[in-house]
Structure formats: C-alpha cells, structure tokens
Design a protein around this motif. Structure first.
Motif, short mmCIF file in Angstrom:
data_model
loop_
_atom_site.label_atom_id
_atom_site.label_comp_id
_atom_site.label_asym_id
_atom_site.label_seq_id
_atom_site.Cartn_x
_atom_site.Cartn_y
_atom_site.Cartn_z
N GLU A 11 0.83 -1.20 0.00
CA GLU A 11 0.00 0.00 0.00
C GLU A 11 0.86 1.25 0.00
OE1 GLU A 11 -2.86 -0.05 3.15
OE2 GLU A 11 -3.68 -1.98 2.52
N LYS A 12 1.94 1.23 0.76
CA LYS A 12 2.82 2.39 0.85
C LYS A 12 3.53 2.65 -0.48
CE LYS A 12 6.26 4.39 3.91
NZ LYS A 12 7.07 4.18 5.10
N THR A 13 3.99 1.59 -1.15
CA THR A 13 4.68 1.79 -2.42
C THR A 13 3.70 2.19 -3.53
OG1 THR A 13 4.56 -0.56 -3.01
CG2 THR A 13 6.51 0.18 -1.82
N GLN A 14 2.44 1.77 -3.42
CA GLN A 14 1.44 2.20 -4.39
C GLN A 14 1.22 3.71 -4.30
OE1 GLN A 14 -0.16 0.33 -6.73
NE2 GLN A 14 1.01 -1.46 -6.14
N GLU A 15 1.27 4.27 -3.10
CA GLU A 15 1.15 5.72 -2.93
C GLU A 15 2.36 6.44 -3.50
OE1 GLU A 15 -1.28 7.85 -1.74
OE2 GLU A 15 -2.54 6.07 -1.88
N LEU A 16 3.56 5.86 -3.34
CA LEU A 16 4.77 6.46 -3.90
C LEU A 16 4.73 6.49 -5.42
CD1 LEU A 16 7.59 4.94 -1.67
CD2 LEU A 16 6.84 7.30 -1.70
N GLN A 17 4.07 5.52 -6.04
CA GLN A 17 4.01 5.45 -7.49
C GLN A 17 3.27 6.64 -8.09
OE1 GLN A 17 2.48 1.68 -8.80
NE2 GLN A 17 4.16 0.54 -7.85
N LYS A 18 2.36 7.23 -7.34
CA LYS A 18 1.64 8.41 -7.83
C LYS A 18 2.59 9.59 -8.02
CE LYS A 18 -2.66 6.98 -5.67
NZ LYS A 18 -3.61 7.23 -4.58
N GLY A 19 3.68 9.61 -7.25
CA GLY A 19 4.68 10.67 -7.37
C GLY A 19 5.86 10.30 -8.25
N ALA A 79 15.60 -0.60 -3.27
CA ALA A 79 15.96 0.59 -4.02
C ALA A 79 14.68 1.36 -4.35
CB ALA A 79 16.69 0.24 -5.30
N VAL A 80 14.68 2.65 -4.03
CA VAL A 80 13.57 3.53 -4.38
C VAL A 80 14.01 4.32 -5.61
CG1 VAL A 80 12.04 5.37 -3.62
CG2 VAL A 80 12.86 3.69 -1.98
N ILE A 81 13.33 4.08 -6.72
CA ILE A 81 13.69 4.66 -8.01
C ILE A 81 12.75 5.82 -8.30
CG2 ILE A 81 14.00 4.19 -10.47
CD1 ILE A 81 15.71 2.39 -8.67
N THR A 82 13.31 6.99 -8.62
CA THR A 82 12.51 8.12 -9.07
C THR A 82 12.72 8.27 -10.57
OG1 THR A 82 12.86 9.21 -6.94
CG2 THR A 82 12.04 10.58 -8.74
N VAL A 83 11.62 8.19 -11.32
CA VAL A 83 11.72 8.30 -12.78
C VAL A 83 11.44 9.74 -13.20
CG1 VAL A 83 11.10 5.90 -13.19
CG2 VAL A 83 9.31 7.61 -13.11
N ALA A 84 11.79 10.07 -14.44
CA ALA A 84 11.57 11.41 -14.97
C ALA A 84 10.08 11.73 -15.01
CB ALA A 84 12.17 11.52 -16.37
#
Length: 95
Positions: A11-19, A79-84
C-alpha cells in the motif's frame, strides 16, 4: 544473476508510485549506478535518482511441541527509483 529481483508492491509503495517513485528488491551487493542502468534497460524509462537501503533480518520465534525455536529472517536491499516526470513503469503490462 539479475540485479533487480522483484518489485515491492504494498500500500505504501502504491502511494509512492503516484509521485513517480517505484520500489524494488535488488541484489545486496549492487550499487546505485548498476541499479539505474538495469531499470533503464528493463523498463525503458529515464531514472532521475536511486535511493537504497538495507532491510536487516528480524528476529522470529515459534513454539513447537518440545521447545521454542528462534531465528532471523533474511536481510535484503531495497531501491527507491525516481523516474523522470511523465514516465510510468507498468508492472502489469504482459498479463
């Protein structure tokens, strides 16, 4: 052996995906540069940043008929990946 083991879908990673952030379980000895190259090769997205952390094993106990058995879960690396901006990784693409 692949650097990227699996995506972590909670649930927490699903929220991070919005950003635009995605969480993966990776090989313990991998570094940020290797992780970024592997994500770009696998998913075809531009990686802005990579943050890593090691999740140490937790102590677990269970009772049997004769005694209490104690041990540890395995240690792994995340690993927490931030995409463009504007890019998306679709995990359910081939289903």
């Amino acid at each position: 052996m692949s650097i990227i083991k699996r995506p972590i879908l909670t649930e927490k990673t699903q929220e991070l995906q919005k950003g635009g952030q995605y969480v993966f379980e990776v090989a313990v000895k991998s570094n940020k540069i290797e992780i970024a190259k592997e994500i770009k090769k696998m998913y075809g997205v531009d990686v802005e940043s990579v943050n890593t952390l090691r999740q140490f094993g937790k102590k677990k106990s269970r009772s049997t008929k004769s005694k209490i058995t104690t041990g540890y879960t395995s240690t792994f690396k995340k690993a927490v990946i931030t995409v463009a901006k504007g890019e998306v990784i679709d995990f359910y693409e081939g289903i």
